[in-house]
Design a protein around this motif. Sequence first.
Motif, short mmCIF file in Angstrom:
data_model
loop_
_atom_site.label_atom_id
_atom_site.label_comp_id
_atom_site.label_asym_id
_atom_site.label_seq_id
_atom_site.Cartn_x
_atom_site.Cartn_y
_atom_site.Cartn_z
N ARG A 150 1.30 -31.36 126.70
CA ARG A 150 0.73 -30.81 125.46
C ARG A 150 1.77 -30.04 124.64
N ALA A 151 2.95 -29.89 125.17
CA ALA A 151 3.94 -29.05 124.47
C ALA A 151 4.49 -29.75 123.23
N ASP A 152 4.94 -28.95 122.27
CA ASP A 152 5.58 -29.53 121.08
C ASP A 152 6.90 -30.18 121.44
N LEU A 153 7.57 -29.59 122.43
CA LEU A 153 8.88 -30.11 122.83
C LEU A 153 9.06 -29.92 124.32
N VAL A 154 9.60 -30.95 124.97
CA VAL A 154 9.95 -30.83 126.40
C VAL A 154 11.45 -30.99 126.53
N ARG B 107 6.43 -24.34 122.55
CA ARG B 107 5.84 -24.53 121.22
C ARG B 107 6.99 -24.53 120.22
N SER B 108 6.74 -25.08 119.08
CA SER B 108 7.84 -25.17 118.10
C SER B 108 8.29 -23.80 117.60
N LEU C 252 7.65 -20.22 125.28
CA LEU C 252 7.62 -21.01 126.51
C LEU C 252 6.17 -21.15 126.99
N LEU C 253 5.79 -22.39 127.35
CA LEU C 253 4.43 -22.62 127.81
C LEU C 253 4.38 -23.02 129.28
N ALA C 254 5.30 -23.89 129.66
CA ALA C 254 5.24 -24.44 131.01
C ALA C 254 6.63 -24.75 131.50
#
Lengths: 783, 162
Positions: free
Chosen positions: A192-196, A313-314, A318-320
Motif C-alpha cells: 500500500r505504500a507510495d514507494l518501496v 508515504r510520498s 516511514l510506514l513499513a
Amino acid sequence: MARTLDTVIGRVVGQGLPRPDDQQRVSGAFVFATDYEVPGMLEGAVARSAYAHAWIRSIDTAAALRVPGVVCVLLPEDLADLDPYYGPVYRDQPILAMGRALFEGEPVAAVAAETRAAALEAVRLIEVDYEPLPALVSLDEALDEGAPDIHTSLRRGKHYSGVLARVDPLPAKNVAAEWRYERGDAFAELERADLVVSGEYRVPMIHHFPLEPMVAIADFRNDGLTVWSGTQTPFEIRDELSLIFGMPAAKIRIVALPMGGSFGAKAFPKIEPLAAALSRKAQRPVRVALSMEETARSIRRAGARVRIRSGVRSDGTLLARCVDVDVQIGAYADAGPRVMQKAAYVAAGPYRIPHLSIRSRAVFTNTPPVGAYRGFGAPEMTWAYEQHTDEIAARLGIDPIAFRRRNLLRRGERYAEGDKPIDTDFAEVLDRLWALSGGQQPRRRLRGKGVAVSFKPSQSPTESTAIVRLHADGSASVLCATADMGQGTRAALGQIAAAELGIPVDAIAVHVPDTDIAPFDQTTTSSRSTVVMGGAVQEAARRVRHEFLRRVADHAGIDQRLLSIQDGLVTGPQFQQSVAQALLETAPRFGSEILAIGHVHIASSSSRIGGATPFWEPAWVVAEVEVDPDTGEVRVLGLWTAIDAGYAINPRQVAAQDLGSTLQGLGTALYEEMVYDHGLLRTPSLLEYRVPLISDLPSTFQSMTVACGDGPGPFGAKGIGEGGVMAVAAALGNAVADAVGVRIRDLPLSAEQVWRAMRGVMDRQGDESDHASTKRLGEAEGG
Amino acid sequence: MEIHCRVNGHAVAFQVEPYELMANVLRNRFGLKGLKVACERQICGACTVLLDGEPVSACCTLALEMRGRDVETIEGVGNARTLHDLQTAFIEEAGLQCGYCTPGMVLTSLALLRKKPHPELADITEWLHGNICRCASYAGIVAAIQRAARAAAKEGSDGSYA
C-alpha cells in the motif's frame, strides 16, 4: 544528611581527573595479563588445525615428547573424564577438537614445557593426520542443501539461556538459531505504500586485533583451580570451568588481569579451559600465551547480509519495513546467536515504523567463532539501515536530515514493547552535530558529507554487586569484578566511591577483579559497568558512610543529620575531625573497619530480547570526505561524533573513549576485512590487515558529549564506550555516496571498491537498486 | 657471546646466544617489562626501544645489536614517581586508553622531539606511523606531543629536548 549534591558534583565526579594507574601505564610499570608470572609455571603451546574442516585420523606425539624440557602433551583422550565443552549460548566448543576440526586454527593438541621455545618446538613436531572435508565459508555455501552438517546437535549453555530461552537450537542445517520480530502487517503495508525501496547490504568478517594477544595462566592443584586471565568475564568463565571439571564454583578462582585492549575479543572462555586442562595434566601451573596470529584465529566479529525493504508515504513518513538478517557466525557458537538476536532487534534503526518484520538467522561456517565486538551487532546493522535511509530520502527527493527528523523516534516513544522508552533526543542531537560540523557545504566535485544515527540496548536482565571497605586509617577499598581493558570504568568507580564517602580519590583503591574476593558481577560488556556496577558501588559507599556517621554521631553526642564529610574531614556544629581520627576514637566501642555491600539487579521483562535495557546507547556521526578519482581512495576530512553520557563521571575519559571508538570504527569502514581462502586465513597479522594509524586522524575531529542527567546510573549517568564505532561506517558510506554519486553497499569502502563503483564496474551481480541515482544533499532546514 | 653495553645509562655485561631477540633479553633477563611484545613482525611498534637514540623494534632485533651501544627503554625515561614531562603530557591529553602501546609511543615521541623539538603535524604523523594504537587514541597522542613541545619551548632551552 547535611550534604548537597553541589559539594560532590563538579569536584570529584564530573571532573576529568587523571586515572589512578595512568602513571604506571606511561612509565611501563603497569602489569598487563601478558606481564604476569606465577612461580614455577610452565609455558604452554598449542597445535592447531591446518584445515578449516577435516577429520583428525591420528595424532603422533612421540617426537614431541622427546624434546628436552617437555613435561606433557595434552590430547583429547586426556579429557575423557571431563565434560570438556563450553560456550555462553551452546556448550559446543571443545577444549581440543574431538575427532574433527571445524575451523583453521582450532586446537588439536597442546604442550606444556619448561620454556616457551621447547613448547613451540614440540608443537612443530606433533604429526597430525588430517582427512580434509569441504570447508563452508560463505552464507550460501553453509546454507546449501548439499553442504555437510557442521553440528548435528547442540546443548544449551548457561550464560545466555534466559534471554535465548525461546530460541531453539539448530532449527535448520547449519543454522545455529533464528529470531523473529513482527508487529502490524509489514508485508501487506508494503503493497500500500507510495514507494518501496529495497537494498541488500553486506558487512565482512573482521577481527578485533587487540595489541595484547590472549593469555591465561592456570594452576590446577591442591583441591582447587586458579586461573589468571586477561578477560572481561571472570564469573562467566568460573561457571564454565565448574561445568567442565565438575568442581564447585567456590573452589575455582578467576583473577581478571588488566588487558592491553580487548574490544570484546577476550569475553567468555578463550584459552582458559585449555590452560586449566594442561595444568591438570602437568600438575604444575601452566601459562598459555598466544601470538597475535593465534588470537586472530580464535575469535572474530560477525559477517552479515542485510536485506531491507521499506514502504514510505510520498511525504517521507516511514510506514513499513521488512528486514532479513543473515549473520555469518563461526564453527562454534560462542556469543554469535546472541549477537544475531541483539543485532536483529535493532535492525530497523531508531525510527518510528508501525509495521515491522525482522527475520534473522545465525549461520555456522568453518571459520573462527563470532563473539562480542564493540557494538555487539549494532555497527553491522547501522551500516545497512543508515545507508538505506539515505537511499529512501534520495528517491523521494527529500533532504536526508529532514527525512530523519521526521522519522526518528522521540524521547518517551517506544522502540518495541516491553523495553525502556527512548531516553535520548535523536533528532535534536543530530541537528546540533550537523551544525557543529558546519552544516550544508557548497557542492564540490568529489567532496561530500554524510550522517548516521545508531543505537543499541545495554544488557538486561543484569546484576552487579560491590563491597566497599573503609579501613581504620580512613582509606577505602572497592572490591568489585569490573574488568579493566583501558576503558576507564575502574577510575570512574573510584570517583563514585570517593564522592559518596567524602574522602579523597587517591585514598581509594579499586582492586583487581578476583572472584574469591569480589562478589558477583555479570560481565564487563555492553557499556553497563558505570551504570550497574557504579550503582552497586554507590549503594555500598552510602551504607558505609551512613554507618560511619552513626558511630561518630553517637560518640560525639551530635545529631547524625548535622554531620557531613568532605575531603576526609567530618564537620558538624562545633565539630571537626578527620575521618581517620574519628575511626580511631569510635573503634573501641564499634570496631575498626566498616564494610558494606551494594547490589543492583535489573530483572527480565516482556521485552523480546529478555529484559528492558537500563538505558539506550545512541551514537551520531557526521563525516566529510574527499575521493581521489584516480585511485578511489577516500580521504576523511572531518569526523564529528556525539554520545549521550547522561552524566559524565569523568568527562575527559568519556570523550577519549568516544574519539577512540570512532577512529577505531574508521578502520572497519575503509580497510578491515578478514579474508578466508577456502577457510584459510590470508590476513592473520597487522601486515596484511590494515588498522587505523596515526595518519588516519582527520584534520577535524570532534566529540560532543550530551549530558542531561537523565541516566539511571550514579548522578544521572548512562553507559558509553561503544558509540562512534556503531555509526561511523554508515556516515562514511553516505558521505562517499554524496561525493561521487554512487552507492556502495558492501564494506569496506576500499579504494578498489570505490574506484570500481565510480566506473560502474561492480564486482557482484546486482539488481536495479545497485545503480542508485545521483543524489544531492538538498536544502537542509536551518543549515 | 659476551655483550657489553649501556642500558638506561647503566653499564651492563651479559651472555647471549646468537639467535636471542632483544625484546626477550630486555623483558626476561633484565626484567624490563615496559616494552610489549605484540605483533612480532615489527609493524606495531609496541616493542620500541631506542638504540643509540634511534627507535627500533626489539621483537625483530637481535640482542647482538646491543653490543657497545646505548639502549633506552621506557623505564629509563621516568618512573611512576617522577614522570618525564612527555609522560605527564600523555596523561593530561588522554593520549592512552589501555596503555599497551604507550611505552613504544613515548619512546618514539621522545626520539622525535630530540631530533625536532618543534615538530609539525606532518613530522608527528611520519614519525609515529610505525606505532599502532588499537584503542585509536591518536588525537590525544598528537596533542600530548604538541603539548610537550610547547612546554619545552616555553622553558627556553638551547633548542634541544631532553
